[in-house]
Design a protein around this motif. Structure first.
Motif, PDB file in Angstrom:
ATOM      1  N   ASP A   5       0.852  -1.199   0.000  1.00  0.00           N
ATOM      2  CA  ASP A   5       0.000   0.000   0.000  1.00  0.00           C
ATOM      3  C   ASP A   5       0.882   1.240   0.000  1.00  0.00           C
ATOM      4  O   ASP A   5       0.823   2.074   0.917  1.00  0.00           O
ATOM      5  N   ALA A   6       1.683   1.389  -1.018  1.00  0.00           N
ATOM      6  CA  ALA A   6       2.666   2.462  -1.072  1.00  0.00           C
ATOM      7  C   ALA A   6       1.992   3.824  -1.207  1.00  0.00           C
ATOM      8  O   ALA A   6       0.908   3.959  -1.783  1.00  0.00           O
ATOM      9  N   SER A   7       2.669   4.836  -0.677  1.00  0.00           N
ATOM     10  CA  SER A   7       2.190   6.207  -0.802  1.00  0.00           C
ATOM     11  C   SER A   7       3.365   7.153  -0.949  1.00  0.00           C
ATOM     12  O   SER A   7       4.513   6.805  -0.657  1.00  0.00           O
ATOM     13  N   LEU A   8       3.055   8.354  -1.420  1.00  0.00           N
ATOM     14  CA  LEU A   8       4.064   9.395  -1.614  1.00  0.00           C
ATOM     15  C   LEU A   8       3.647  10.612  -0.799  1.00  0.00           C
ATOM     16  O   LEU A   8       2.550  11.136  -0.984  1.00  0.00           O
ATOM     17  N   GLU A   9       4.525  11.040   0.103  1.00  0.00           N
ATOM     18  CA  GLU A   9       4.222  12.172   0.969  1.00  0.00           C
ATOM     19  C   GLU A   9       5.186  13.319   0.708  1.00  0.00           C
ATOM     20  O   GLU A   9       6.367  13.094   0.420  1.00  0.00           O
ATOM     21  N   LEU A  10       4.667  14.543   0.823  1.00  0.00           N
ATOM     22  CA  LEU A  10       5.484  15.737   0.651  1.00  0.00           C
ATOM     23  C   LEU A  10       5.667  16.430   2.001  1.00  0.00           C
ATOM     24  O   LEU A  10       4.707  16.539   2.785  1.00  0.00           O
ATOM     25  N   TYR A  11       6.907  16.903   2.252  1.00  0.00           N
ATOM     26  CA  TYR A  11       7.232  17.606   3.492  1.00  0.00           C
ATOM     27  C   TYR A  11       7.970  18.898   3.156  1.00  0.00           C
ATOM     28  O   TYR A  11       8.715  18.968   2.161  1.00  0.00           O
ATOM     29  N   ASP A  12       7.772  19.896   3.990  1.00  0.00           N
ATOM     30  CA  ASP A  12       8.505  21.142   3.860  1.00  0.00           C
ATOM     31  C   ASP A  12       9.969  20.888   4.196  1.00  0.00           C
ATOM     32  O   ASP A  12      10.282  20.274   5.216  1.00  0.00           O
ATOM     33  N   THR A  13      10.879  21.357   3.333  1.00  0.00           N
ATOM     34  CA  THR A  13      12.299  21.067   3.543  1.00  0.00           C
ATOM     35  C   THR A  13      12.905  21.834   4.705  1.00  0.00           C
ATOM     36  O   THR A  13      13.984  21.480   5.184  1.00  0.00           O
ATOM     37  N   ASN A  14      12.245  22.883   5.183  1.00  0.00           N
ATOM     38  CA  ASN A  14      12.801  23.673   6.275  1.00  0.00           C
ATOM     39  C   ASN A  14      12.575  23.030   7.637  1.00  0.00           C
ATOM     40  O   ASN A  14      13.500  22.898   8.440  1.00  0.00           O
ATOM     41  N   ASP A  15      11.344  22.608   7.893  1.00  0.00           N
ATOM     42  CA  ASP A  15      11.031  22.083   9.232  1.00  0.00           C
ATOM     43  C   ASP A  15      10.421  20.687   9.221  1.00  0.00           C
ATOM     44  O   ASP A  15       9.966  20.198  10.259  1.00  0.00           O
ATOM     45  N   LEU A  16      10.393  20.061   8.035  1.00  0.00           N
ATOM     46  CA  LEU A  16       9.813  18.718   7.876  1.00  0.00           C
ATOM     47  C   LEU A  16       8.329  18.669   8.255  1.00  0.00           C
ATOM     48  O   LEU A  16       7.820  17.620   8.655  1.00  0.00           O
ATOM     49  N   SER A  17       7.647  19.792   8.110  1.00  0.00           N
ATOM     50  CA  SER A  17       6.202  19.776   8.339  1.00  0.00           C
ATOM     51  C   SER A  17       5.509  19.093   7.169  1.00  0.00           C
ATOM     52  O   SER A  17       5.908  19.242   6.008  1.00  0.00           O
ATOM     53  N   PHE A  18       4.450  18.348   7.481  1.00  0.00           N
ATOM     54  CA  PHE A  18       3.728  17.563   6.488  1.00  0.00           C
ATOM     55  C   PHE A  18       2.937  18.475   5.554  1.00  0.00           C
ATOM     56  O   PHE A  18       2.310  19.440   5.982  1.00  0.00           O
ATOM     57  N   ILE A  19       2.960  18.163   4.226  1.00  0.00           N
ATOM     58  CA  ILE A  19       2.224  18.948   3.237  1.00  0.00           C
ATOM     59  C   ILE A  19       1.042  18.163   2.674  1.00  0.00           C
ATOM     60  O   ILE A  19      -0.100  18.612   2.735  1.00  0.00           O
ATOM     61  N   SER A  20       1.319  16.973   2.117  1.00  0.00           N
ATOM     62  CA  SER A  20       0.244  16.218   1.481  1.00  0.00           C
ATOM     63  C   SER A  20       0.662  14.770   1.298  1.00  0.00           C
ATOM     64  O   SER A  20       1.839  14.417   1.455  1.00  0.00           O
ATOM     65  N   SER A  21      -0.310  13.932   0.925  1.00  0.00           N
ATOM     66  CA  SER A  21      -0.056  12.518   0.692  1.00  0.00           C
ATOM     67  C   SER A  21      -0.839  12.050  -0.529  1.00  0.00           C
ATOM     68  O   SER A  21      -1.965  12.518  -0.760  1.00  0.00           O
ATOM     69  N   SER A  22      -0.236  11.165  -1.326  1.00  0.00           N
ATOM     70  CA  SER A  22      -0.891  10.585  -2.499  1.00  0.00           C
ATOM     71  C   SER A  22      -0.610   9.093  -2.542  1.00  0.00           C
ATOM     72  O   SER A  22       0.458   8.639  -2.114  1.00  0.00           O
ATOM     73  N   ASN A  23      -1.562   8.338  -3.066  1.00  0.00           N
ATOM     74  CA  ASN A  23      -1.353   6.902  -3.237  1.00  0.00           C
ATOM     75  C   ASN A  23      -0.414   6.642  -4.401  1.00  0.00           C
ATOM     76  O   ASN A  23      -0.333   7.426  -5.358  1.00  0.00           O
ATOM     77  N   LEU A  24       0.295   5.527  -4.336  1.00  0.00           N
ATOM     78  CA  LEU A  24       1.065   5.024  -5.464  1.00  0.00           C
ATOM     79  C   LEU A  24       0.412   3.718  -5.907  1.00  0.00           C
ATOM     80  O   LEU A  24       0.330   2.770  -5.125  1.00  0.00           O
ATOM     81  N   GLY A  25      -0.015   3.673  -7.154  1.00  0.00           N
ATOM     82  CA  GLY A  25      -0.761   2.514  -7.632  1.00  0.00           C
ATOM     83  C   GLY A  25       0.100   1.359  -8.050  1.00  0.00           C
ATOM     84  O   GLY A  25      -0.216   0.656  -9.018  1.00  0.00           O
ATOM     85  N   PHE A  26       1.195   1.152  -7.357  1.00  0.00           N
ATOM     86  CA  PHE A  26       2.024  -0.041  -7.602  1.00  0.00           C
ATOM     87  C   PHE A  26       2.730  -0.400  -6.308  1.00  0.00           C
ATOM     88  O   PHE A  26       2.870   0.424  -5.402  1.00  0.00           O
TER      89      PHE A  26
END
Length: 369
Positions: A229-250
């Motif tokens: 159940d892989a996913s891709l998450e984005l984080y702010d490079t300054n403080d590692l705060s969470f931005i968003s999450s998306s599924n990976l269909g493989f």
């Protein structure tokens, strides 16, 4: 043959599933070869090769004779326009830095002695400082970072965590070192060291989910949470705060820690897709659309067949990457019958072979633009 695995052995897992592999990417009628720059070597020297598509000219430099890069260098790091070559002999590290835009170079011979107080795993650097990741002595399995000023060799030690099993390779971006590791409880963790403030950020615990990291085209930190159940998450490079999450269909299985040659641009993931083994090659180019959850897998095997028929020998892949600015996959290969020779393939996102450039050495690193 040494492919420069960066201070250690890179672990590669298999991607075992994918959806909608036959989606077609429409391309212009004519696609021209793009400029590129590559580092490679033979048994006697390390080379820098540049192809300028605008003028259709090439340049080949012998970095061993010109600036003293040894053929047994440990690793190569790139920060912006600067290439840094690390080597190790008689207990000390040396560093050669080259600006690929201006040609300016700097050499620091035996600038750091590795003593019994640390077991160095990796090194990365800015123009003024080198950052070594290491295991401290003793039974605590403590990992730390040593910040060394190159010119005067003053240093600062920062403790990261204890009870650690594996310390993965670093990722340096915008004066920050992103650090990933696996503790003895099987939990994957991420932290960041700010090279300007000399401070370590919070540690994010991803539990037993293996993580891979890279920087996307917008300057965000991408964390791929691997598995079924892989996913891709984005984080702010300054403080590692969470931005968003998306599924990976493989079912993803990227190597833990930083993954080189992987690009997230305009909601498309361009990456090296590992082939299910046994196979002729370890991996080949692939594209995954985050929005549609669809994949496109270029027919790299057919392309390789054409190249092998042309040169009369089998090849092996040595390095590969995707350039969003040039909209091209670049794949380096070595010729098995003459391993000190190779080439660079340019493959369009639609899976078309655009160019095959023969090289008098095997390529080991494609310079990022």
């Amino acid at each position: 043959m040494n492919w420069k695995n960066i201070f250690g052995v890179t672990l590669t897992l298999l991607i075992v599933g994918c959806s909608n592999d036959d989606n077609i990417i429409e391309e212009p009628d004519e696609i021209l070869a793009a400029s590129f720059e590559v580092i490679g070597e033979d048994t006697e020297a390390v080379f820098q090769y540049t192809f300028d598509a605008t003028t259709n000219t090439t340049e080949l430099l012998n970095l061993t004779s010109e600036i003293g890069v040894p053929t047994d260098y440990l690793t190569l790091r790139q920060t912006d326009d600067f290439l840094s070559f690390y080597s190790f002999r008689q207990g000390a590290f040396s560093l050669v830095i080259k600006n690929i835009s201006t040609g300016a170079t700097a050499s620091f011979v035996d600038f750091y002695a590795n003593g019994p107080g640390r077991s160095v795993v990796w090194g990365t650097n800015t123009l003024t400082n080198v950052f070594f990741g290491y295991f401290a002595p003793g039974d605590s399995r403590e990992i730390g970072l040593q910040d060394v000023e190159i010119q005067n060799q003053t240093s600062l030690d920062v403790s990261i965590d204890i009870d650690i099993d594996l310390l993965f390779q670093p990722l340096l971006f915008n004066d920050k070192v992103y650090i990933t590791f696996l503790d003895n409880q099987g939990e994957y963790k991420l932290s960041v060291y700010d090279t300007l403030t000399k401070s370590l950020g919070n540690i994010i615990n991803f539990g037993d989910t293996p993580i891979s990291i890279f920087i996307d085209d917008l300057g965000n930190l991408v964390v791929i949470k691997n598995g079924i159940d892989a996913s891709l998450e984005l984080y702010d490079t300054n403080d590692l705060s969470f931005i968003s999450s998306s599924n990976l269909g493989f079912n993803s299985g990227f190597a833990s820690g930083p993954v080189s040659g992987t690009v997230l641009s305009e909601n498309k993931l361009y990456y090296a897709r590992p082939y299910i083994q046994p196979a002729r090659f370890a991996s080949g180019p692939a594209i995954f659309d985050i929005e549609t959850q669809e994949s496109f897998i270029p027919d790299f095997i057919t392309i390789a067949d054409e190249i092998e028929a042309e040169i009369g020998s089998n090849i092996t892949i040595t390095t590969q990457t995707y350039s969003s600015s040039r909209n091209m996959f670049f794949i380096g290969y070595a010729i098995l019958t003459t391993p000190n020779q190779g080439g660079i393939l340019q493959i369009s996102p639609g899976g078309e072979l655009i160019d095959n450039t023969a090289l008098p050495f095997f390529p080991s690193y494609i310079v990022a633009d």
